[in-house]
Design a protein around this motif. Structure first.
Motif, PDB file in Angstrom:
ATOM      1  N   SER A 157      -5.757  -4.541  -1.424  1.00 32.55           N
ATOM      2  CA  SER A 157      -5.568  -5.894  -0.947  1.00 32.55           C
ATOM      3  C   SER A 157      -4.808  -6.882  -1.507  1.00 32.55           C
ATOM      4  N   PHE A 158      -4.513  -6.602  -2.650  1.00 30.31           N
ATOM      5  CA  PHE A 158      -3.420  -7.399  -3.475  1.00 30.31           C
ATOM      6  C   PHE A 158      -1.941  -7.647  -2.885  1.00 30.31           C
TER       7      PHE A 158
ATOM      8  N   ASP B 111      -5.653  -2.531   2.871  1.00 31.21           N
ATOM      9  CA  ASP B 111      -6.783  -3.123   3.596  1.00 31.21           C
ATOM     10  C   ASP B 111      -6.480  -3.064   5.153  1.00 31.21           C
ATOM     11  N   TRP B 112      -5.315  -3.502   5.486  1.00 26.02           N
ATOM     12  CA  TRP B 112      -4.864  -3.649   6.938  1.00 26.02           C
ATOM     13  C   TRP B 112      -4.749  -2.379   7.574  1.00 26.02           C
TER      14      TRP B 112
ATOM     15  N   LEU C  95     -10.235   1.143  11.808  1.00 27.03           N
ATOM     16  CA  LEU C  95     -11.874   1.187  12.239  1.00 27.03           C
ATOM     17  C   LEU C  95     -11.708   0.236  13.526  1.00 27.03           C
ATOM     18  N   HIS C  96     -11.000  -0.423  13.812  1.00 32.74           N
ATOM     19  CA  HIS C  96     -10.875  -0.847  15.312  1.00 32.74           C
ATOM     20  C   HIS C  96     -10.432   0.121  16.275  1.00 32.74           C
TER      21      HIS C  96
ATOM     22  N   HIS D  97     -17.230  -7.601   1.701  1.00 32.37           N
ATOM     23  CA  HIS D  97     -16.796  -7.769   0.421  1.00 32.37           C
ATOM     24  C   HIS D  97     -15.381  -7.323   0.364  1.00 32.37           C
ATOM     25  N   LYS D  98     -14.370  -8.039  -0.273  1.00 35.18           N
ATOM     26  CA  LYS D  98     -13.118  -7.660  -0.554  1.00 35.18           C
ATOM     27  C   LYS D  98     -12.357  -8.250  -1.719  1.00 35.18           C
ATOM     28  N   ASP D  99     -12.027  -7.577  -2.541  1.00 38.04           N
ATOM     29  CA  ASP D  99     -11.246  -8.047  -3.681  1.00 38.04           C
ATOM     30  C   ASP D  99      -9.907  -7.145  -3.826  1.00 38.04           C
TER      31      ASP D  99
END
Ligand SMILES: C[S@@+](CC[C@H](N)C(=O)[O-])C[C@H]1O[C@@H](n2cnc3c(N)ncnc32)[C@H](O)[C@@H]1O
Length: 234
Positions: free
Chosen positions: A162-163, A203-204, A210-211, A221-223
């Motif tokens: 997700s960075f 992440d996207w 998932l959608h 949670h997301k880092d």
């Protein structure tokens, strides 16, 4: 899915660390005990999903089996699967030593597991989905959706990126450096191998998958390197 199709991804072939090698299995268990509070982690997941005695729960990619063992203390039927027979043997032995007898272990994975019985209440998978390339992750998520009963829960935790992509060099270097400081050089080398050979993705991408699988989900949670999704079959 046609289980004999020539184009089917072979999920039994180890990607990254070879978890068919018993020394890697033992090392993984020791490293995780250093790096994570696996019992607290399991308790938090059990609370988050609201696991109760009457629920049935499947864990995919159980590894050395800590979560399945904790889950088995809270519900009657736990199914724990992993593509590595060495992991399954290790996890089974651990449960036996602890006197836990309500876990059904099988050597199977996201793409091959067939569930005999009623649709499941809960499915949990932690740090395992990234072993599949993206196309097969999507197939896996659709299979998970199908295995659940309506309103069933899927809890997914994994190494997800997700960075900001412009910073990937420095982010990855510092992630590996953190592993070295916290767990040691061997684990840092595994983290390197994770980036180089395994299939963690953005992440996207995971969220769109998932959608598209039909799940409604919250991001719990997301880092930069880890995400947790609490998903419901609707
Ligand atoms: C990093 S370990 C995580 C183990 C455990 N869930 C944990 O939280 O410590 C990843 C596990 O996923 C398993 N695995 C790899 N590919 C898989 C697949 N296609 N289906 C199920 N499990 C798989 C590996 O054998 C390994 O035991």
């Amino acid at each position: 899915m046609k289980s004999n199709a020539k184009w089917l991804y072979d999920e039994t072939v180890q990607v990254g660390t070879d978890y068919q090698d018993i020394s890697n299995v033992q090392a993984y268990d020791m490293q995780m005990a250093k790096f994570r509070d696996v019992t607290k982690e399991a308790a938090d997941i059990i609370e988050a999903i609201g696991l109760r005695r009457e629920h049935s729960l499947l864990e995919i990619g159980t590894g050395t089996g800590n979560f399945a063992i904790e889950a088995a203390k809270h519900c009657n039927n736990v199914y724990a699967i992993d593509v590595s027979s060495a992991m399954i043997a290790y996890a089974k032995q651990k449960a036996q030593k602890m006197g836990i007898s309500n876990i059904s272990y099988s050597q199977a994975g996201f793409l091959s597991y067939e569930h005999n019985g009623y649709p499941l209440d809960m499915i949990v998978s932690n740090i395992a989905l990234h072993h599949l390339p993206d196309f097969w992750k999507m197939i896996a998520l659709k299979r998970i959706y199908k295995l659940l009963k309506n309103d069933g829960t899927f809890y997914l935790g994994d190494v997800v990126f997700s960075f900001p992509i412009e910073e990937y060099d420095s982010k990855i270097d510092s992630w590996i450096e953190t592993m070295k400081e916290k767990v040691g050089i061997n684990f840092a080398q595994e983290a390197q191998m994770h980036i180089k050979e395994e299939y963690s993705t953005f992440d996207w991408i995971i969220e769109e998958m998932l959608h598209k699988s039909g799940f409604k989900f919250d991001i719990r949670h997301k880092d930069d390197f880890f995400a947790v999704y609490y998903c419901k079959k609707k």
